[in-house]
Design an enzyme around this catalytic site. Structure first.
Site, PDB file in Angstrom:
ATOM      1  N   CYS A 131      -1.517   1.633  -3.107  1.00 56.79           N
ATOM      2  CA  CYS A 131      -2.520   2.694  -2.939  1.00 56.79           C
ATOM      3  C   CYS A 131      -1.949   4.121  -2.913  1.00 56.79           C
ATOM      4  O   CYS A 131      -2.423   4.997  -3.634  1.00 56.79           O
ATOM      5  CB  CYS A 131      -3.295   2.514  -1.644  1.00 56.79           C
ATOM      6  SG  CYS A 131      -3.405   0.845  -1.023  1.00 56.79           S
ATOM      7  N   GLU A 167      -6.951   1.908 -13.459  1.00 55.06           N
ATOM      8  CA  GLU A 167      -6.342   3.074 -12.809  1.00 55.06           C
ATOM      9  C   GLU A 167      -5.091   3.515 -13.561  1.00 55.06           C
ATOM     10  O   GLU A 167      -4.904   4.711 -13.834  1.00 55.06           O
ATOM     11  CB  GLU A 167      -6.007   2.732 -11.348  1.00 55.06           C
ATOM     12  CG  GLU A 167      -7.267   2.569 -10.525  1.00 55.06           C
ATOM     13  CD  GLU A 167      -7.025   2.173  -9.072  1.00 55.06           C
ATOM     14  OE1 GLU A 167      -7.934   2.361  -8.252  1.00 55.06           O
ATOM     15  OE2 GLU A 167      -5.935   1.664  -8.751  1.00 55.06           O
ATOM     16  N   CYS A 209       0.823  -1.214   0.000  1.00 53.86           N
ATOM     17  CA  CYS A 209       0.000   0.000   0.000  1.00 53.86           C
ATOM     18  C   CYS A 209       0.857   1.264   0.000  1.00 53.86           C
ATOM     19  O   CYS A 209       0.663   2.169  -0.812  1.00 53.86           O
ATOM     20  CB  CYS A 209      -0.927  -0.018   1.219  1.00 53.86           C
ATOM     21  SG  CYS A 209      -1.811   1.511   1.461  1.00 53.86           S
ATOM     22  N   LYS A 265       0.121   5.313  -5.996  1.00 50.89           N
ATOM     23  CA  LYS A 265      -0.840   5.311  -7.106  1.00 50.89           C
ATOM     24  C   LYS A 265      -1.777   6.510  -7.031  1.00 50.89           C
ATOM     25  O   LYS A 265      -1.991   7.221  -8.010  1.00 50.89           O
ATOM     26  CB  LYS A 265      -1.640   4.012  -7.089  1.00 50.89           C
ATOM     27  CG  LYS A 265      -2.695   3.963  -8.136  1.00 50.89           C
ATOM     28  CD  LYS A 265      -4.034   3.442  -7.752  1.00 50.89           C
ATOM     29  CE  LYS A 265      -4.652   3.720  -6.456  1.00 50.89           C
ATOM     30  NZ  LYS A 265      -5.596   2.634  -6.067  1.00 50.89           N
ATOM     31  N   TYR A 315      -9.198  -3.423 -11.638  1.00 52.34           N
ATOM     32  CA  TYR A 315      -9.120  -2.047 -11.154  1.00 52.34           C
ATOM     33  C   TYR A 315      -7.722  -1.451 -11.311  1.00 52.34           C
ATOM     34  O   TYR A 315      -7.578  -0.277 -11.633  1.00 52.34           O
ATOM     35  CB  TYR A 315      -9.653  -1.925  -9.718  1.00 52.34           C
ATOM     36  CG  TYR A 315      -8.687  -2.235  -8.595  1.00 52.34           C
ATOM     37  CD1 TYR A 315      -7.955  -1.228  -7.979  1.00 52.34           C
ATOM     38  CD2 TYR A 315      -8.512  -3.541  -8.137  1.00 52.34           C
ATOM     39  CE1 TYR A 315      -7.077  -1.512  -6.936  1.00 52.34           C
ATOM     40  CE2 TYR A 315      -7.646  -3.817  -7.091  1.00 52.34           C
ATOM     41  CZ  TYR A 315      -6.931  -2.809  -6.494  1.00 52.34           C
ATOM     42  OH  TYR A 315      -6.070  -3.085  -5.467  1.00 52.34           O
ATOM     43  N   HIS A 343     -27.322  20.709  -0.742  1.00 53.90           N
ATOM     44  CA  HIS A 343     -27.426  21.302  -2.067  1.00 53.90           C
ATOM     45  C   HIS A 343     -26.502  22.516  -2.209  1.00 53.90           C
ATOM     46  O   HIS A 343     -26.371  23.282  -1.249  1.00 53.90           O
ATOM     47  CB  HIS A 343     -28.875  21.754  -2.277  1.00 53.90           C
ATOM     48  CG  HIS A 343     -29.128  22.319  -3.625  1.00 53.90           C
ATOM     49  ND1 HIS A 343     -29.205  21.532  -4.750  1.00 53.90           N
ATOM     50  CD2 HIS A 343     -29.301  23.602  -4.035  1.00 53.90           C
ATOM     51  CE1 HIS A 343     -29.444  22.317  -5.803  1.00 53.90           C
ATOM     52  NE2 HIS A 343     -29.494  23.564  -5.396  1.00 53.90           N
ATOM     53  N   GLU A 380     -26.249  14.622  -3.345  1.00 52.72           N
ATOM     54  CA  GLU A 380     -27.657  14.787  -2.987  1.00 52.72           C
ATOM     55  C   GLU A 380     -28.572  13.926  -3.868  1.00 52.72           C
ATOM     56  O   GLU A 380     -29.692  13.593  -3.472  1.00 52.72           O
ATOM     57  CB  GLU A 380     -28.084  16.260  -3.067  1.00 52.72           C
ATOM     58  CG  GLU A 380     -28.135  16.834  -4.460  1.00 52.72           C
ATOM     59  CD  GLU A 380     -28.578  18.305  -4.459  1.00 52.72           C
ATOM     60  OE1 GLU A 380     -29.644  18.599  -3.909  1.00 52.72           O
ATOM     61  OE2 GLU A 380     -27.850  19.138  -5.029  1.00 52.72           O
TER      62      GLU A 380
HETATM   63  C1  LIG Z   1      -1.018  -0.927  -7.625  1.00 54.19           C
HETATM   64  C2  LIG Z   1      -1.872  -1.229  -6.436  1.00 54.19           C
HETATM   65  C3  LIG Z   1      -2.821  -0.327  -6.036  1.00 54.19           C
HETATM   66  C4  LIG Z   1      -3.620  -0.575  -4.929  1.00 54.19           C
HETATM   67  N1  LIG Z   1      -4.553   0.337  -4.575  1.00 54.19           N
HETATM   68  C5  LIG Z   1      -5.334   0.122  -3.501  1.00 54.19           C
HETATM   69  C6  LIG Z   1      -6.283   1.095  -3.094  1.00 54.19           C
HETATM   70  O1  LIG Z   1      -6.435   2.142  -3.711  1.00 54.19           O
HETATM   71  N2  LIG Z   1      -7.022   0.835  -1.979  1.00 54.19           N
HETATM   72  C7  LIG Z   1      -6.871  -0.326  -1.255  1.00 54.19           C
HETATM   73  O2  LIG Z   1      -7.544  -0.500  -0.241  1.00 54.19           O
HETATM   74  N3  LIG Z   1      -5.991  -1.276  -1.639  1.00 54.19           N
HETATM   75  C8  LIG Z   1      -5.213  -1.078  -2.738  1.00 54.19           C
HETATM   76  N4  LIG Z   1      -4.286  -2.015  -3.094  1.00 54.19           N
HETATM   77  C9  LIG Z   1      -4.212  -3.281  -2.335  1.00 54.19           C
HETATM   78  C10 LIG Z   1      -3.396  -3.086  -1.053  1.00 54.19           C
HETATM   79  O3  LIG Z   1      -2.152  -2.536  -1.360  1.00 54.19           O
HETATM   80  C11 LIG Z   1      -3.224  -4.430  -0.351  1.00 54.19           C
HETATM   81  O4  LIG Z   1      -4.495  -5.001  -0.143  1.00 54.19           O
HETATM   82  C12 LIG Z   1      -2.538  -4.287   1.000  1.00 54.19           C
HETATM   83  O5  LIG Z   1      -1.285  -3.681   0.866  1.00 54.19           O
HETATM   84  C13 LIG Z   1      -2.389  -5.661   1.641  1.00 54.19           C
HETATM   85  O6  LIG Z   1      -1.669  -5.556   2.841  1.00 54.19           O
HETATM   86  P1  LIG Z   1      -0.909  -6.831   3.417  1.00 54.19           P
HETATM   87  O7  LIG Z   1      -0.425  -6.442   4.771  1.00 54.19           O
HETATM   88  O8  LIG Z   1      -1.735  -8.030   3.274  1.00 54.19           O
HETATM   89  O9  LIG Z   1       0.335  -7.066   2.442  1.00 54.19           O
HETATM   90  P2  LIG Z   1       1.460  -6.108   1.914  1.00 54.19           P
HETATM   91  O10 LIG Z   1       1.141  -4.687   2.151  1.00 54.19           O
HETATM   92  O11 LIG Z   1       1.723  -6.531   0.521  1.00 54.19           O
HETATM   93  O12 LIG Z   1       2.711  -6.439   2.823  1.00 54.19           O
HETATM   94  C14 LIG Z   1       3.366  -7.681   2.762  1.00 54.19           C
HETATM   95  C15 LIG Z   1       4.821  -7.464   3.114  1.00 54.19           C
HETATM   96  O13 LIG Z   1       5.438  -8.717   3.369  1.00 54.19           O
HETATM   97  C16 LIG Z   1       6.757  -8.692   2.891  1.00 54.19           C
HETATM   98  N5  LIG Z   1       7.204 -10.084   2.760  1.00 54.19           N
HETATM   99  C17 LIG Z   1       6.724 -11.037   1.924  1.00 54.19           C
HETATM  100  N6  LIG Z   1       7.339 -12.213   2.144  1.00 54.19           N
HETATM  101  C18 LIG Z   1       8.232 -12.003   3.156  1.00 54.19           C
HETATM  102  C19 LIG Z   1       9.152 -12.839   3.847  1.00 54.19           C
HETATM  103  N7  LIG Z   1       9.270 -14.157   3.561  1.00 54.19           N
HETATM  104  N8  LIG Z   1       9.933 -12.296   4.810  1.00 54.19           N
HETATM  105  C20 LIG Z   1       9.816 -10.972   5.134  1.00 54.19           C
HETATM  106  N9  LIG Z   1       8.953 -10.138   4.509  1.00 54.19           N
HETATM  107  C21 LIG Z   1       8.159 -10.661   3.537  1.00 54.19           C
HETATM  108  C22 LIG Z   1       6.645  -7.917   1.594  1.00 54.19           C
HETATM  109  O14 LIG Z   1       7.885  -7.371   1.202  1.00 54.19           O
HETATM  110  C23 LIG Z   1       5.612  -6.836   1.970  1.00 54.19           C
HETATM  111  O15 LIG Z   1       6.241  -5.661   2.420  1.00 54.19           O
HETATM  112  C24 LIG Z   1      -3.458  -1.789  -4.203  1.00 54.19           C
HETATM  113  C25 LIG Z   1      -2.498  -2.726  -4.603  1.00 54.19           C
HETATM  114  C26 LIG Z   1      -1.724  -2.456  -5.706  1.00 54.19           C
HETATM  115  C27 LIG Z   1      -0.694  -3.475  -6.149  1.00 54.19           C
END
Ligand SMILES: Cc1cc2nc3c(=O)[nH]c(=O)nc-3n(C[C@H](O)[C@H](O)[C@H](O)COP(=O)(O)OP(=O)(O)OC[C@H]3O[C@@H](n4cnc5c(N)ncnc54)[C@H](O)[C@@H]3O)c2cc1C
Length: 464
Positions: free
Chosen positions: A48, A183, A43, A51, A179, A437, A442
């Protein structure tokens, strides 16, 4: 008695991991978190936030065009990509520091490295021979972009690389019309790039309400974005100055860049889950119960890695519920109903609840209220673009099952409507709400007439 180094070990410092780690530490647990890339996760670093900043940047083109009829002269306009992307990266760096400090302040031990499970209580981090023992493990490793397997697939970039571009291409093909594809199509088009979307399905944005899908496709077409549906890519060839994208139907497109926006997969393959016996679902996601507990009793998972609803607020919500359940003795299930979401395309979409199609499929008999109108601002601006608002109402209970908006500020409008829908508001309660309004929102409380499908003309196929 077994001794542990930590009460909780979190793998992944994204939206879910950071929230869970911080809350557990604040509740008194000894917590460590491993992150292999950058604190903040998808994110903050490559989703997010950057973006949305690019979305803001790209929308100035339309704002300058609108401004003319409001008396402003906007001659000699120029756009500089290095300025925009440089400032976006600076903001990402700032947030990365904020997230890191938040963890440190809560007393969470941060390990900037990859972590892999050796068994259900043992984690091995890269660059260390010492195994770490934890009573509870939380997998919050998120997901990664999926790239279609086809000849020349190595030429694809993904959304990750969009934030690394040093310069903009003159033209781009975007494979996929979910999406993220929509975007980036709007971002690139707004910044002057010629955009072609190639999509194997028969309309953009699968699973969204059909009126939103059709309305956005039409608006994007008017803005010069070529959307080719029912079109599958066969192969990509590198040629002088760019790439040639060959489609299965024999067409080909020459472009400067090819972006795969064809979905995301959970990060479960390299986390050692098989060593702990964690059950995975059909696309590799971790199977969890309503408390985010996996098939192994001390291993939990939140966020995209569970492939429930892949959005930041959902990951955060699941993480909060996990911390309450495990470290605050308050069993807190996660309710995934009525999650509002947006598509930050231009025009944008805000949506919550059931689409008309989903409501009917679920057996609801529904009344539809909808209106397409030109927002006040566009009348003077001279923009030929309509805003769409739609309510899906259960005929029997009068409950509003779905609220769908396409147009300026749709996300902001629907965030507020989501409160009403979550509370189970009826159409009568929408009607009893005083309008604000003049606003676009609205219209949602002044939709009086049920929409009826136009009567087919005598002699037409539909009338038969
Ligand atoms: C381009 C794009 C736009 C988006 N826009 C939106 C939006 O507008 N609104 C919205 O709500 N959501 C949006 N999302 C979705 C949102 O980013 C994700 O749903 C959210 O980040 C999920 O959070 P998370 O904690 O599950 O995983 P993540 O945020 O992906 O975090 C996982 C972390 O784990 C780390 N990791 C993985 N494996 C290991 C390991 N073995 N050891 C150590 N670290 C590890 C990764 O490096 C990463 O930093 C978007 C996603 C993308 C790709």
């Amino acid at each position: 008695m077994t001794s542990y180094d930590f009460d909780l070990f979190v793998i992944g410092a994204g939206s879910g991991g950071v929230r869970a780690g911080r809350l557990a530490a604040e509740l008194g647990a000894k917590v460590a978190i491993a992150e292999e890339y950058r604190v903040g996760g998808t994110c903050v670093i490559r989703g997010c936030v950057p973006k949305k900043l690019l979305v803001y940047g790209s929308r100035y083109a339309g704002a300058f065009a609108d401004a003319r009829n409001f008396g402003w002269s906007c001659d000699d306009l120029r756009f500089d990509w290095p300025t925009l992307i440089g400032n976006v990266r600076r903001e990402v760096d700032r947030l990365n520091e904020v997230y890191t400090r938040t963890l440190e302040k809560a007393g969470v031990e941060l390990l900037l490295t990859r972590a892999v499970l050796e068994d259900k209580n043992t984690v091995r981090v890269a660059n260390s021979d010492t195994p770490i023992r934890a009573k509870t493990v939380l997998i919050a490793t998120g997901g990664h972009p999926m790239v279609p397997k086809l000849p020349g697939a190595e030429h694809f970039i993904t959304s990750n690389e969009c934030f690394q571009l040093e310069q903009l291409p003159e033209s781009i093909v975007i494979a996929g019309a979910g999406y993220i594809g929509m975007e980036f199509a709007s971002i690139f088009a707004g910044l002057g790039v010629k955009v072609t979307v190639l999509h194997r399905g028969d309309q953009i944005l699968r699973n969204f309400d059909a009126d939103l899908r059709d309305g956005l496709a039409e608006a994007m077409d008017k803005r010069g974005i070529a959307i080719r549906i029912n079109t599958d890519i066969a192969r990509i060839e590198k040629e002088a100055g760019g790439f040639r994208v060959h489609c299965k139907n024999g067409d080909s497109v020459q472009v400067g860049l090819v972006l795969a926006a064809t979905g995301r997969l959970p990060n479960t393959m390299t986390v050692g889950l098989q060593n702990a016996g964690v059950e995975l679902g059909w696309n590799g996601h971790i199977v969890v119960d309503e408390f985010s507990r996996s098939s192994v009793e001390n291993i939990y998972a939140v966020g995209d890695v569970t492939d429930r609803v892949n959005l930041t607020p959902v990951a955060i919500h699941e993480a909060t519920a996990f911390a309450e359940t495990v470290f605050n003795d308050m069993a807190t299930p996660v309710d995934h109903a009525m999650i509002p979401t947006a598509v930050f395309s231009d025009p944008e979409i805000g949506t919550v609840g059931l689409s008309e199609e989903a409501a009917r499929e679920m057996g609801h008999v529904v009344d539809i209220y909808k209106i397409a109108f030109r927002p006040l601002k566009y009348t003077v601006a001279g923009r030929d673009e309509k805003m769409l608002m739609k309510l899906v109402v259960d005929m029997e209970s009068d409950k509003v099952l779905g609220c769908h908006v396409l147009g300026p500020d749709a996300a902001e409008i629907v965030q507020m409507a989501a409160i009403a829908l979550k509370m189970g508001a009826t159409k009568a309660q929408f009607d009893a709400t005083m309008a604000l309004h003049p606003s676009a929102g609205e219209e949602l409380v002044t939709l009086r007439h049920k929409w009826e499908a136009p009567t087919p003309m005598a002699g037409s196929d539909a009338a038969a």
